[in-house]
Design a protein around this motif. Structure first.
Motif, PDB file in Angstrom:
ATOM      1  N   THR A  42      66.713   0.980 -31.970  1.00  0.00           N
ATOM      2  CA  THR A  42      67.921   1.436 -31.194  1.00  0.00           C
ATOM      3  C   THR A  42      67.602   0.798 -29.888  1.00  0.00           C
ATOM      4  N   THR A  43      68.639   0.038 -29.211  1.00  0.00           N
ATOM      5  CA  THR A  43      68.834  -0.666 -28.080  1.00  0.00           C
ATOM      6  C   THR A  43      69.952   0.160 -27.204  1.00  0.00           C
ATOM      7  N   VAL A  44      69.311   0.471 -25.990  1.00  0.00           N
ATOM      8  CA  VAL A  44      70.501   0.968 -25.051  1.00  0.00           C
ATOM      9  C   VAL A  44      70.547  -0.331 -24.061  1.00  0.00           C
ATOM     10  N   ALA A  45      71.904  -0.657 -23.649  1.00  0.00           N
ATOM     11  CA  ALA A  45      72.101  -1.642 -22.951  1.00  0.00           C
ATOM     12  C   ALA A  45      73.402  -1.305 -22.053  1.00  0.00           C
ATOM     13  N   ASP A  46      73.876  -2.391 -21.349  1.00  0.00           N
ATOM     14  CA  ASP A  46      75.231  -2.302 -20.694  1.00  0.00           C
ATOM     15  C   ASP A  46      75.065  -0.887 -19.665  1.00  0.00           C
ATOM     16  N   PHE A  47      73.960  -0.792 -18.709  1.00  0.00           N
ATOM     17  CA  PHE A  47      73.776   0.300 -18.072  1.00  0.00           C
ATOM     18  C   PHE A  47      74.812   0.339 -16.854  1.00  0.00           C
ATOM     19  N   ARG A  48      75.243  -0.520 -16.428  1.00  0.00           N
ATOM     20  CA  ARG A  48      75.690  -0.569 -14.981  1.00  0.00           C
ATOM     21  C   ARG A  48      77.380  -0.028 -15.034  1.00  0.00           C
ATOM     22  N   ARG A  49      77.996  -0.489 -16.090  1.00  0.00           N
ATOM     23  CA  ARG A  49      79.550  -0.247 -16.336  1.00  0.00           C
ATOM     24  C   ARG A  49      79.925   1.221 -16.191  1.00  0.00           C
ATOM     25  N   ARG A  50      79.185   2.116 -16.582  1.00  0.00           N
ATOM     26  CA  ARG A  50      79.532   3.313 -16.771  1.00  0.00           C
ATOM     27  C   ARG A  50      79.499   3.919 -15.318  1.00  0.00           C
ATOM     28  N   ASP A  51      78.627   3.748 -14.637  1.00  0.00           N
ATOM     29  CA  ASP A  51      78.526   4.119 -13.182  1.00  0.00           C
ATOM     30  C   ASP A  51      79.579   3.459 -12.541  1.00  0.00           C
ATOM     31  N   ILE A  52      80.313   2.247 -12.695  1.00  0.00           N
ATOM     32  CA  ILE A  52      81.243   1.713 -12.064  1.00  0.00           C
ATOM     33  C   ILE A  52      82.477   2.427 -12.632  1.00  0.00           C
ATOM     34  N   ALA A  53      82.469   2.969 -13.669  1.00  0.00           N
ATOM     35  CA  ALA A  53      83.782   3.604 -14.238  1.00  0.00           C
ATOM     36  C   ALA A  53      83.878   4.947 -13.599  1.00  0.00           C
ATOM     37  N   ALA A  54      82.761   5.600 -13.178  1.00  0.00           N
ATOM     38  CA  ALA A  54      82.640   6.679 -12.197  1.00  0.00           C
ATOM     39  C   ALA A  54      82.818   6.589 -10.821  1.00  0.00           C
ATOM     40  N   GLY A  55      83.355   5.308 -10.537  1.00  0.00           N
ATOM     41  CA  GLY A  55      83.511   4.931  -9.012  1.00  0.00           C
ATOM     42  C   GLY A  55      82.523   4.508  -8.258  1.00  0.00           C
ATOM     43  N   GLY A  56      81.377   4.047  -8.819  1.00  0.00           N
ATOM     44  CA  GLY A  56      80.177   3.649  -8.119  1.00  0.00           C
ATOM     45  C   GLY A  56      80.140   1.997  -7.912  1.00  0.00           C
ATOM     46  N   HIS A  57      79.044   1.493  -7.682  1.00  0.00           N
ATOM     47  CA  HIS A  57      78.894   0.048  -7.410  1.00  0.00           C
ATOM     48  C   HIS A  57      78.205  -0.341  -8.714  1.00  0.00           C
ATOM     49  N   GLY A  58      77.682   0.345  -9.454  1.00  0.00           N
ATOM     50  CA  GLY A  58      76.686  -0.135 -10.672  1.00  0.00           C
ATOM     51  C   GLY A  58      75.219  -0.541 -10.364  1.00  0.00           C
ATOM     52  N   ALA A  59      75.053  -0.315  -9.091  1.00  0.00           N
ATOM     53  CA  ALA A  59      73.816  -0.884  -8.477  1.00  0.00           C
ATOM     54  C   ALA A  59      73.409  -0.104  -7.067  1.00  0.00           C
ATOM     55  N   PRO A  60      72.272  -0.084  -6.849  1.00  0.00           N
ATOM     56  CA  PRO A  60      71.061  -0.161  -7.595  1.00  0.00           C
ATOM     57  C   PRO A  60      70.878   0.840  -8.469  1.00  0.00           C
ATOM     58  N   LEU A  61      70.413   0.697  -9.749  1.00  0.00           N
ATOM     59  CA  LEU A  61      70.089   1.881 -10.841  1.00  0.00           C
ATOM     60  C   LEU A  61      68.532   2.337 -10.620  1.00  0.00           C
TER      61      LEU A  61
END
Length: 378
Positions: free
Chosen positions: A133-152
């Protein structure tokens, strides 16, 4: 006989940053409260793949064919690196719970009309090749919540480096430098942001003039003199004065950005002096950020490739009024902190726990990050 590995407690984190030097894969145990690095593997990026990623990240005219093929090839490489890290520990894939893959950022635009960030490294291939099982694409959910997606990574920094006895800053010097501010008072929020260039321009200049991917130990930069007129031009960038939350990348601090600054000078400095000046730029912008937003800092813990640049570390020690030390002081190898962080973030996701810090990214609230790609091994 030793106890069998707890399959729910072992994760692989894979990280390749803006420097495009290669892939870091870390096998991490969460059997105890403090995460432990079990094994690691580093693989340099093949020259043609590195070139494709550089072109995709800097070019305004992107070939969809190249984008798709690069995504597929990188996914296969990331899978191989994960398997190598597992093998280095003498373990089998079925003894590992999951993989957390950051991928490679080819475009980061959190402040455009339709904010987005894009990382390559096909997680379908990682899950299929490894069986995990692989978890990826971490940053876009934070952007969807109004964030910069970084730094995580600051959320992981808080988990492993926060202390009730000392105000700390964790400084990661990758291609871009970022800080995590860890107050000793638990009622105060953890904050952090990208300070500006880390190694990206230093590496570019070394490659161009030395034919080498890095300025090893910062020796070449140490041989030059800081060119004050150039430093003034470099520091005259609005990003440095902006208030956090903020994040940046090679979209701004690119070879073209440096070239434009050099062209403003009547006479170009010697190449070694430019390298010295770029080291001063990284050190000055980090120091200013710490002094402005964390004036009570009692120690700075450094991780990332920049920790090996002795010239840069010496400059930071001169500019900051506190000890500047490697995270190795806490038995956490500075070269593997980010990869370990994405193992931790994958674990957070599979536990249904949030992985972002809104005070860092600017998101409206905490969210569970990433997309999950099931593996055939569970």
């Amino acid at each position: 006989m030793p106890d069998a590995p707890d399959t729910a407690a072992h994760y692989v984190g894979i990280m390749s940053g803006t420097s495009l030097d290669g892939v870091d894969a870390a096998l991490v145990s969460f059997q105890t409260e403090f995460p432990r690095l079990i094994a690691s593997h580093f693989r340099p990026l093949p020259a043609d793949l590195r070139q494709n990623l550089a072109e995709l990240s800097l070019s305004a005219d992107v070939s969809l064919q190249k984008l798709g093929e690069t995504d597929a090839r990188l996914g296969e490489l990331l899978a191989e690196c994960a398997l190598q890290a597992i093998a280095a520990a003498g373990m089998n894939p079925d003894q590992v719970r999951a993989i957390g893959s950051h991928g490679v950022t080819v475009r980061h635009a959190p402040e455009c009309d339709a904010p987005f960030t894009l990382q390559l490294g096909d997680a379908n291939r990682i899950a299929h090749i490894t069986g995990l099982t692989t978890v990826a694409d971490f940053r876009r959910r934070d952007i969807a919540a109004g964030g910069h997606g970084a730094p995580l990574v600051p959320a992981f920094h808080r988990a492993v480096f926060a202390s009730p006895d000392e105000n700390r800053v964790v400084l990661n010097i990758g291609g871009i430098a970022n800080i995590t501010i860890l107050p000793k008072n638990p009622s105060q929020p953890v904050t952090g942001f990208d300070t500006g260039p880390g190694n990206t321009l230093l590496d570019h200049w070394a490659q161009r003039h030395l034919g080498q991917p890095i300025d090893r130990d910062g020796a070449w930069g140490a041989s030059g003199q800081c060119h004050q007129p150039l430093l003034k031009l470099l520091m005259d960038e609005t990003y440095f004065e902006r208030s956090p939350p903020k994040s940046t990348g090679k979209e701004l601090f690119s070879p073209a950005w440096l070239r434009a600054k050099l062209e403003m000078l009547a006479k170009p400095p010697a190449a070694a002096d430019v390298q010295a000046t770029l080291a001063h730029l990284t050190a000055r912008t980090v120091a200013q950020a710490v002094q402005r937003y964390a004036p009570d800092t009692e120690s700075v813990l450094v991780c990332g490739g920049g920790v090996h640049n002795r010239h840069l570390m010496a400059l930071l020690a001169e500019l900051l009024d506190c000890p500047v030390e490697s995270t190795g002081k806490f038995a956490l190898d500075p070269d593997w902190i980010e990869a370990m962080a994405f193992a931790w973030l994958a674990r957070q996701t599979l536990l249904g726990l949030p992985g972002n810090l809104p005070e860092v990214t600017g998101a409206k609230h905490r969210v569970v990050l990433g997309a999950v790609y099931p593996g055939r091994l569970g």
